[in-house]
Design an enzyme around this catalytic site. Structure first.
Site, mmCIF file in Angstrom:
data_model
loop_
_atom_site.group_PDB
_atom_site.id
_atom_site.type_symbol
_atom_site.label_atom_id
_atom_site.label_comp_id
_atom_site.label_asym_id
_atom_site.label_seq_id
_atom_site.Cartn_x
_atom_site.Cartn_y
_atom_site.Cartn_z
ATOM 1 N N GLU A 38 0.861 -1.194 0.000
ATOM 2 C CA GLU A 38 0.000 0.000 0.000
ATOM 3 C C GLU A 38 0.899 1.246 0.000
ATOM 4 O OE1 GLU A 38 -2.044 0.133 3.761
ATOM 5 O OE2 GLU A 38 -3.473 1.657 3.108
ATOM 6 N N LYS A 109 -9.477 2.229 -1.894
ATOM 7 C CA LYS A 109 -9.666 1.505 -0.620
ATOM 8 C C LYS A 109 -11.011 1.837 0.021
ATOM 9 C CE LYS A 109 -7.113 0.747 3.754
ATOM 10 N NZ LYS A 109 -5.887 1.116 4.501
ATOM 11 N N CYS A 142 -5.056 -3.419 2.451
ATOM 12 C CA CYS A 142 -4.764 -3.489 3.879
ATOM 13 C C CYS A 142 -6.001 -3.720 4.746
ATOM 14 C CB CYS A 142 -3.973 -2.255 4.318
ATOM 15 S SG CYS A 142 -3.027 -2.583 5.841
HETATM 16 C C1 ACM Z 1 -3.910 -0.112 7.152
HETATM 17 O O1 ACM Z 1 -5.005 -0.251 6.617
HETATM 18 N N1 ACM Z 1 -2.914 0.478 6.528
HETATM 19 C C2 ACM Z 1 -3.668 -0.643 8.496
#
Ligand code: ACM
Length: 262
Positions: A38, A109, A142
């Site tokens: 990420e 995301k 993530c």
């Molecule tokens: C995250 O979503 N970077 C913990």
């Protein structure tokens, strides 16, 4: 096909150096699919909206996506990579998919973690799966792992492999991904980073332990918690298309959505 990850240690804010560091390692991997962490080109801990706007890039025209496209073409490899995306005055914590054919798509995301909510807008693309010549690739980023709906949705959409760019700070994900793969009968490649950042009030330590997990819940490779590493595994995506547990049970057909809450 051969799928792998790069576990990296980005330098906050130095986009060309972070992309160069990755670029030098692609040819050695000899993979069909490489997953990067990420926010791999910027680093993670933004401390203002101005800084986030300044370091975020348009997709696909921005510097990082163009470099990834060039790498995909040169080395005939599909790449999934987390990028800070700028769209007008909005920033998204996004991941792109590039391939030998060029730019393929972007996922923004869905579930933002902690202070990400200060700098990024919640993703509006929804989960996405791309049917490529090497297989059906779904993306989550993530903290999306924490919501079983993310991987379930990708699997129901036909993902055979989940590419999972991450910057994990909590310890739970590497073990949890075993269950995510088992319950959905998919492969997953979680690409995490290592190192620390201490730009805001809090120091963050990233836990590494990037991994490749099979639909049977086997950890095909797990990285260390503090070293930059690359790894690949030879995988057969046909295993992810077979949702039968035994002659009586099918992971998808046995679902009873009429009894589930949305
Ligand atoms: C995250 O979503 N970077 C913990």
């Amino acid at each position: 096909m051969t799928a792998g990850f790069m576990q990296t240690r980005p330098v906050f804010g130095n986009i060309p150096a972070n992309v160069d560091a990755v670029s030098g390692r692609v040819s050695d991997m000899d993979a069909d699919l490489i997953v990067l962490p990420e926010l791999f080109s910027t680093g993670y801990q933004f401390i203002s909206k101005e800084e986030t706007l300044e370091l975020s890039e348009e997709i696909p025209m921005g510097y990082t996506t163009q470099r990834l496209i060039a790498l995909s073409k040169e080395f005939t490899v599909y790449i999934v990579a987390g990028i800070a995306e700028r769209d007008g005055d909005n920033c998204y914590n996004s991941a792109v998919l590039t391939g030998p054919e060029g730019f393929i798509g972007v996922y923004r995301k869905t579930h933002l973690f902690f202070e990400e909510k200060l700098w990024f807008k919640p993703g509006d693309t929804g989960f996405r799966v791309w049917k490529t010549p090497i297989g059906a690739i779904g993306i989550m980023v993530c903290f999306d792992w924490f919501f079983p709906e993310s991987s379930r949705t990708l699997a129901l959409m036909g993902a055979e492999i989940i590419a999972h760019p991450s910057n994990l700070v909590l310890p739970f994900c590497p073990d949890a991904m075993v269950t995510r793969c088992l319950e959905n009968r998919v492969f997953a490649v979680t690409a995490n980073r290592v190192g620390t950042e201490h730009r805001g009030a809090q120091q963050l330590t990233f836990i590494g332990r990037s991994e490749i997990v099979s639909p049977q819940g086997s950890i095909l490779f797990r990285a260390t918690d503090d070293q930059e590493e690359t790894a690949t595994a030879e995988i057969d995506l046909a295993l992810a298309r077979d949702k039968d547990l035994n002659p009586s049970n099918n992971f998808f057909k046995d679902r009873r959505p009429e009894f589930y809450k949305s």
